[in-house]
Motif scaffolding. Structure first.
Motif, short mmCIF file in Angstrom:
data_model
loop_
_atom_site.label_atom_id
_atom_site.label_comp_id
_atom_site.label_asym_id
_atom_site.label_seq_id
_atom_site.Cartn_x
_atom_site.Cartn_y
_atom_site.Cartn_z
N GLU A 167 4.33 49.43 -7.73
CA GLU A 167 5.08 49.46 -6.40
C GLU A 167 4.96 50.85 -5.84
O GLU A 167 6.16 51.42 -5.41
CB GLU A 167 6.46 49.05 -6.21
CG GLU A 167 6.30 47.46 -6.75
CD GLU A 167 7.69 46.81 -7.11
OE1 GLU A 167 8.40 47.28 -8.11
OE2 GLU A 167 8.26 45.96 -6.33
N HIS A 424 6.89 39.16 -10.75
CA HIS A 424 7.18 40.17 -9.96
C HIS A 424 7.72 41.39 -10.68
O HIS A 424 8.05 41.11 -11.70
CB HIS A 424 8.53 39.76 -8.98
CG HIS A 424 7.99 39.27 -7.88
ND1 HIS A 424 8.62 39.69 -6.48
CD2 HIS A 424 7.21 38.22 -7.40
CE1 HIS A 424 7.87 39.06 -5.56
NE2 HIS A 424 6.97 38.39 -6.19
N GLY A 425 7.83 42.63 -10.08
CA GLY A 425 8.22 43.74 -11.00
C GLY A 425 7.37 43.83 -11.74
O GLY A 425 8.00 44.33 -13.04
N GLU A 443 3.54 40.22 -8.09
CA GLU A 443 3.76 41.07 -7.16
C GLU A 443 2.92 42.12 -7.25
O GLU A 443 1.48 42.38 -6.79
CB GLU A 443 5.27 41.26 -7.20
CG GLU A 443 5.73 42.14 -6.04
CD GLU A 443 7.08 42.57 -6.10
OE1 GLU A 443 7.75 42.66 -5.20
OE2 GLU A 443 7.51 42.97 -7.25
N GLU A 449 9.54 42.57 0.44
CA GLU A 449 10.82 43.21 0.62
C GLU A 449 11.01 44.70 1.03
O GLU A 449 11.95 44.83 1.43
CB GLU A 449 11.34 43.17 -1.06
CG GLU A 449 10.49 43.96 -1.81
CD GLU A 449 10.92 43.79 -3.28
OE1 GLU A 449 11.52 42.88 -4.02
OE2 GLU A 449 10.37 44.58 -4.37
CA CA Z 1 9.47 44.22 -6.54
#
Ligand code: CA
Length: 587
Positions: A167, A424-425, A443, A449
């Motif tokens: 991310e 996710h993450g 993700e 988000e």
């Molecule tokens: Ca996330």
């Protein structure tokens, strides 16, 4: 005359694509490869090899023999950008040995725009287990090449020490000799503009038998394959992967084109992997509502979840995603009733879980349910008894083989209990759409988000969105959770960050961002305050595609592509500078 010695000592063996445009030359004992496309150098004299704990194959390898062949394979995919793939490739297996006479195979497969290669260990007398201490594989691009890269994060930093989680922010058209943001290299996939052409590097076929790798910083004129950082997983688990011989490393993939079309349309992640188990049942993909994205943590309560079940029913959506905190704010004992209500409205349920574990400080719950096989199977049996259809497992530990094992265990157990899995993450999926029948998205991107968290990401939304179809989303499903129709990113729609892109742009992301389960960020007020055509479009949104065709664009600036679902073509366009976009549907 000086070339004569080289000519006599170097052994070059080559393999070209079926159309003859893409060519790989391997040189021994230099132990290097070059890649050319239509006669132009795309990768120059790049190293091959590795160091195992029992043998050094890091260079000076001699070619014992080489064997060429052809693969002509048709396969189908049901949750990606294309449904039917004809994979046609020429192959080369180079049997090499080091000075000690120890043997290794380097296997190349070259289709018209994709190269896949890996290291294969034959059976070795007396030794079964091998550790890979270092992979020497490198990529030496011609001077002047520019890069579109996402930095690898340091480990154990960020929100509750939950990174790396793929991310980070990309830079576009950056020079090669710039240091990465954290000095930890770059995560796959990695895009390069090489002269007039394009190269996308990634890897595929990563399962419990290896770590996920990334690209090193640029040093001595090249990038190299890098293993995870020792600090990942809170320091637990080794950096060096290990497997039993005979065995092989994952595939390194190189997608090459004179335009961006082969980059956007590539099937390299799936061409050389196989399903690892059979689906326990037919999995149904589709659309979902989720309250968390705009209404946030407070919405994980009975009334708001009923509201979003009703919204899913109103939209004709298959699912609701009940996000973090349901175990405490609704409670395990009330979940059967909530799930029965959803089912009475013809809406099925995905439940959120934390993966952790000791590898971060996440308190969002449920925690400690997915990291232990005994508890995990008990939890999954409970979900199966209630007819839950899937899980979203968040906040993973890193890229070590240790974590790859856990991803595979969660997927495999979930299949036994009829559950689809979203991560996710997390790390990038590496061929998982084909390898794991119940895998339905990751993700591994700065997802929706972030638009809620910081105005900066709203300001950058156009730029980021116009990168993904060329980079992150072209090699794997991307569970972005977007399509925000509120003009302010808040439940009230009257405060919070300001959306800088148009409604048309938001709708176009639903075609351009591909994932078989689309968690759509609409809220109940959108039924009356968003354009009626937008809601109508979202009611009929497909999530898996028969064909994808690149039309035009440039990473970070714009994208136009079309995808076919059945007899309908969805042409979608995003423009970064204006924040505008559109979708056209035609038969
Ligand atoms: Ca996330």
């Amino acid at each position: 005359m000086t070339n004569l010695f080289l000519f006599l000592s170097a052994v070059i063996t080559s393999v070209s694509s079926p159309d003859g445009k893409l060519k790989v030359d391997l040189s021994f004992p230099q132990s290097s490869y070059t890649v050319s496309y239509e006669g132009k150098t795309m990768l120059d004299d790049s190293p091959l090899g590795l160091v195992a704990d029992w043998a050094d194959f890091s260079g000076n390898l001699s070619l014992v023999s080489s064997e060429t062949g052809r693969i002509d394979n048709n396969y189908s995919l049901d949750r990606c950008k294309t449904a039917n793939v004809h994979y046609l490739a020429n192959t080369l297996v180079a049997d090499v040995q080091n000075a000690e006479g120890q043997r290794l195979q380097i296997e190349f497969r070259v289709s018209n725009n994709d190269i896949a290669f890996r290291y294969v260990f034959p059976k070795v007398k007396g030794t079964v287990g091998t550790r890979i201490m270092e992979e020497c594989t490198g990529y030496r691009f011609p001077e002047g090449t520019t890069t579109f890269l996402c930095p690898q994060s340091k480990a154990m930093i960020g929100w509750k020490r939950s990174k790396p989680s793929y991310e980070e922010e990309y830079k576009a058209d950056a020079p090669m000799d710039e240091r990465s943001r954290y000095g930890k290299g770059y995560t796959f996939p990695c895009l390069f503009h090489v002269g007039d052409g394009w190269v996308l590097l990634s890897e595929t076929g990563v399962d419990s038998r290896y770590c996920a790798s990334h690209l090193s910083d640029y040093r001595d004129g090249l990038y190299r394959i890098a293993f995870p950082m020792p600090e990942e997983n809170n320091g637990n688990g080794t950096v060096e992967p290990a497997f039993a011989m005979p065995g092989a490393t994952p595939w390194r993939t190189i997608t090459v084109g004179s335009s961006l079309k082969p980059i956007v349309e590539t099937t390299a992640p799936w061409d050389n992997v196989e399903p690892l188990y059979q689906p326990s049942q037919e999995y149904r993909y589709g659309r979902s509502t989720w309250s968390w994205i705009v209404w946030q943590d407070d919405s994980m309560n009975w009334d708001d979840q009923i509201t979003f079940i009703d919204l899913a029913a109103e939209m004709g959506y298959e699912y609701i995603l009940v996000d973090a905190g349901w175990d405490k704010q609704i409670g395990y004992e009330r979940m059967p009733e909530l799930i029965r209500y959803a089912q009475s409205r013809k809406v099925d349920v995905f439940l959120w879980y934390s993966s952790s574990g000791y590898w971060n400080d996440i308190v969002q719950s449920p925690v400690n349910r997915m990291d232990n096989s005994i508890i995990r199977k008990r939890e999954m049996a409970w979900m199966k008894s209630l007819g839950v259809k899937g899980i979203k497992v968040d906040f993973w530990g890193g890229d070590k083989q240790e974590t790859m094992r856990l991803y595979e265990q969660v997927l495999s157990d979930a299949n036994d209990y009829g559950l689809m899995v979203i991560f996710h993450g997390c790390t990038l999926p590496r061929g998982w759409e084909r390898m794991y029948p119940n895998y339905v998205g990751s993700e591994a991107v700065l997802a929706s988000e972030n638009l809620i968290f910081e105005q900066h990401f709203c300001d950058q939304e156009g730029f980021n969105a116009c990168l993904h179809p060329f980079i992150r989303n072209t090699v794997g499903c991307m569970e972005f959770g977007g399509c925000i129709l509120n003009s302010r990113l808040h439940k009230s729609n009257s405060k919070g960050n300001v959306r800088k892109t148009s409604v048309g742009f938001q709708l176009a992301t639903q075609i351009i961002f591909q994932n078989p389960i689309q968690n759509v960020a609409i809220t109940p007020n959108n039924l009356s305050d968003a354009p009626a055509e937008a809601i109508e479009f979202l009611r009929n949104l497909p999530t898996a595609w028969d064909e994808t065709v690149f039309i035009d664009g440039y990473p970070g600036k714009s994208i136009t592509l079309k995808r076919r679902h059945g007899s309908k073509w969805y042409t979608a366009h995003l423009d970064a500078a204006s924040g505008d976009g559109w979708v056209k549907v035609s038969e």
